[in-house]
Design a protein around this motif. Structure first.
Motif, short mmCIF file in Angstrom:
data_model
loop_
_atom_site.label_atom_id
_atom_site.label_comp_id
_atom_site.label_asym_id
_atom_site.label_seq_id
_atom_site.Cartn_x
_atom_site.Cartn_y
_atom_site.Cartn_z
N ILE A 1 70.90 -70.18 67.89
CA ILE A 1 69.54 -70.02 68.49
C ILE A 1 68.84 -68.66 68.45
CG2 ILE A 1 68.20 -69.43 70.63
CD1 ILE A 1 68.34 -72.19 70.06
N PRO A 2 70.17 -67.31 68.38
CA PRO A 2 68.74 -66.29 68.34
C PRO A 2 69.02 -66.24 66.83
CG PRO A 2 71.16 -66.48 69.03
CD PRO A 2 70.36 -67.58 69.36
N ILE A 3 69.70 -66.27 66.39
CA ILE A 3 69.70 -66.72 64.67
C ILE A 3 67.99 -67.26 64.41
CG2 ILE A 3 70.21 -67.51 61.75
CD1 ILE A 3 73.41 -67.35 63.41
N ALA A 4 67.95 -68.26 64.92
CA ALA A 4 66.88 -68.88 64.04
C ALA A 4 65.09 -68.37 64.68
CB ALA A 4 66.51 -70.37 64.67
N VAL A 5 65.36 -67.92 65.72
CA VAL A 5 64.04 -67.46 66.47
C VAL A 5 63.45 -65.81 65.87
CG1 VAL A 5 64.33 -68.98 68.55
CG2 VAL A 5 65.71 -66.48 68.45
N ASP B 1 67.69 -80.38 71.79
CA ASP B 1 67.38 -81.67 72.13
C ASP B 1 68.96 -82.64 72.46
OD1 ASP B 1 64.74 -82.55 72.28
OD2 ASP B 1 64.57 -82.87 70.31
N ILE B 2 69.78 -81.91 71.26
CA ILE B 2 71.42 -82.34 70.83
C ILE B 2 72.22 -81.89 72.58
CG2 ILE B 2 73.34 -81.62 70.10
CD1 ILE B 2 71.71 -81.38 67.03
N LEU B 3 70.95 -80.25 72.97
CA LEU B 3 71.87 -80.02 73.88
C LEU B 3 71.31 -80.60 75.46
CD1 LEU B 3 71.30 -76.02 73.66
CD2 LEU B 3 74.21 -77.48 73.36
N SER B 4 70.78 -81.34 75.24
CA SER B 4 69.68 -82.11 76.53
C SER B 4 70.66 -83.29 76.63
CB SER B 4 68.41 -81.92 75.84
OG SER B 4 67.60 -80.82 76.60
N GLU B 5 70.84 -84.45 74.85
CA GLU B 5 71.13 -85.44 74.82
C GLU B 5 72.80 -85.41 74.99
OE1 GLU B 5 72.14 -89.20 74.30
OE2 GLU B 5 70.08 -88.23 74.68
N ASN B 6 73.29 -84.23 75.36
CA ASN B 6 75.05 -83.96 74.97
C ASN B 6 75.47 -83.50 76.44
OD1 ASN B 6 75.11 -85.77 72.64
ND2 ASN B 6 75.74 -83.99 71.26
N HIS B 7 74.82 -82.11 76.38
CA HIS B 7 75.31 -81.51 77.20
C HIS B 7 74.19 -80.82 78.67
CE1 HIS B 7 78.28 -80.22 74.67
NE2 HIS B 7 77.48 -80.54 73.83
N GLY B 8 73.53 -81.72 78.63
CA GLY B 8 72.45 -81.44 80.19
C GLY B 8 71.58 -80.27 79.89
N LYS B 9 70.53 -79.95 81.00
CA LYS B 9 69.39 -79.96 81.19
C LYS B 9 70.08 -77.84 81.12
CE LYS B 9 65.93 -82.20 83.70
NZ LYS B 9 64.97 -82.91 84.60
N ARG B 10 70.87 -77.88 82.05
CA ARG B 10 71.45 -76.44 81.62
C ARG B 10 71.78 -75.83 80.87
NH1 ARG B 10 76.49 -76.06 86.09
NH2 ARG B 10 74.27 -77.15 87.55
N SER B 11 72.33 -76.42 80.22
CA SER B 11 72.82 -75.97 78.36
C SER B 11 71.32 -75.95 77.66
CB SER B 11 73.78 -76.77 77.53
OG SER B 11 74.51 -76.17 76.26
N ALA B 12 70.52 -77.37 77.73
CA ALA B 12 68.68 -77.35 77.03
C ALA B 12 68.55 -75.47 77.64
CB ALA B 12 68.59 -77.97 77.05
N TYR C 1 66.30 -69.52 77.11
CA TYR C 1 66.58 -68.23 77.66
C TYR C 1 66.64 -67.31 76.20
CZ TYR C 1 65.13 -70.42 81.79
OH TYR C 1 64.85 -71.57 82.85
N ILE C 2 68.48 -68.01 75.63
CA ILE C 2 68.78 -66.99 74.61
C ILE C 2 67.89 -66.25 73.96
CG2 ILE C 2 70.37 -67.02 72.96
CD1 ILE C 2 72.31 -68.59 74.07
N GLY C 3 66.56 -67.27 73.65
CA GLY C 3 65.85 -67.45 72.34
C GLY C 3 64.63 -65.90 73.36
N PHE C 4 64.47 -66.00 74.13
CA PHE C 4 63.68 -65.12 74.76
C PHE C 4 64.03 -64.01 75.08
CE2 PHE C 4 61.59 -68.53 78.11
CZ PHE C 4 60.98 -68.34 77.37
N ILE C 5 66.23 -63.79 75.19
CA ILE C 5 66.62 -62.50 74.97
C ILE C 5 66.15 -62.30 73.11
CG2 ILE C 5 68.42 -60.74 75.01
CD1 ILE C 5 69.10 -63.17 78.19
N ALA C 6 66.80 -62.61 72.55
CA ALA C 6 66.80 -62.79 71.28
C ALA C 6 65.63 -62.14 70.70
CB ALA C 6 68.04 -63.77 70.46
N LEU C 7 64.44 -62.61 70.90
CA LEU C 7 63.16 -61.81 70.73
C LEU C 7 62.71 -60.32 70.98
CD1 LEU C 7 60.69 -65.10 70.03
CD2 LEU C 7 61.72 -63.43 68.75
N ILE C 8 63.21 -60.52 72.15
CA ILE C 8 62.42 -59.11 73.17
C ILE C 8 63.84 -58.00 72.21
CG2 ILE C 8 62.58 -57.93 75.07
CD1 ILE C 8 61.93 -60.04 76.83
N ALA C 9 64.97 -58.47 72.54
CA ALA C 9 65.74 -57.03 71.46
C ALA C 9 65.55 -56.85 70.16
CB ALA C 9 67.47 -58.10 72.13
N ALA C 10 65.09 -57.92 69.29
CA ALA C 10 65.09 -57.33 68.04
C ALA C 10 64.39 -56.71 67.64
CB ALA C 10 64.93 -58.60 67.38
#
Length: 247
Positions: A34-38, A71-82, A87-96
């Protein structure tokens, strides 16, 4: 057709990296994506190119893969992980954005050759970041919500393609319109602006159709007990633990 060929190569490279991360580390592996992509998507999007006869920006593939990951996280690991991925994407964008704009404030040495290039790229980043944060928050949280909505209506494993495409299709339309308006309105002419809006959505939609087999593959890996034990062993060796699944 040179750009179009590179575009296909870029899709393949993104999918292979995501699958390798998930195969090796499971949930933790694709959270790392996620941080790599965003961050890279917000740098690539500054570059305008011509694809299939239309004006477009780069970054569509990278950004589109964040929907694949949630979608992979939602399907396999649930809403919390997705949601954690969002949130990781938010932090990565702001920090960068903060760190790179602080770096631009340093007075370059006489021998420096990078300041002008960095200024060209990262001076636009605050506007790009604002556009991304608005689009990302609306589209990704909608994607997580919509995925689970469609999952309730179509719970069978074979209906995964419905959940994936129905949630991602609307989310990417929302993302493309919000992001392009905030990031590029007034930067390009109106005709080029609408070209970018439409091609951005179209190209992301192609990525969504192409990534559906990846979601099924990830589902099969998640359902493999031996592979899940391997994930637990590898993440334990790294000193981290998977987020508790919550369907």
């Amino acid at each position: 057709m040179y750009n179009e060929l590179l575009w296909v190569v870029m899709i393949a490279a993104n999918f292979l990296i995501i699958l390798a991360l998930y195969r090796w580390l499971g949930q933790i592996g694709i959270l790392l994506w996620i941080p790599i992509a965003v961050i890279l998507a917000n740098i690539q999007v500054i570059k305008a190119v011509e694809l299939f006869g239309f004006n477009a920006t780069l970054g569509n593939i990278l950004y589109g893969t964040t929907f694949l990951v949630t979608d992979i996280l939602s399907e396999n690991h649930g809403k919390r992980s997705a949601r954690l991925a969002v949130y990781i994407g938010f932090i990565a964008l702001i920090a960068a954005t903060v760190l790179m704009n602080l770096a631009l404030l340093f007075v370059p040495a006489a021998e420096d050759f990078s300041q002008e290039s960095l200024q060209t790229i990262f001076s636009l980043l605050p506007r790009i970041t604002l556009a991304s944060l608005l689009a990302y928050s609306m589209s990704q949280l909608h994607d997580v919500w919509a995925f689970h909505l469609w999952r309730k209506r179509f719970p069978a494993k074979r209906a995964l393609w419905i959940r994936n495409l129905a949630s991602t299709g609307i989310s990417q339309a929302l993302d493309s319109l919000v992001f392009t308006t905030v990031a590029f309105y007034g930067v390009f002419s109106i005709s080029v602006f609408w070209d970018i809006v439409l091609t951005t959505y179209f190209l992301k939609l192609i990525v969504a159709f192409l990534d559906t087999p990846m979601v099924y593959m990830a589902q099969r890996w998640h359902d493999n007990p031996e592979l899940r034990r391997q994930w637990q062993r590898r993440t334990s060796m790294l000193g981290v633990a998977e987020i508790e699944e919550e369907q």
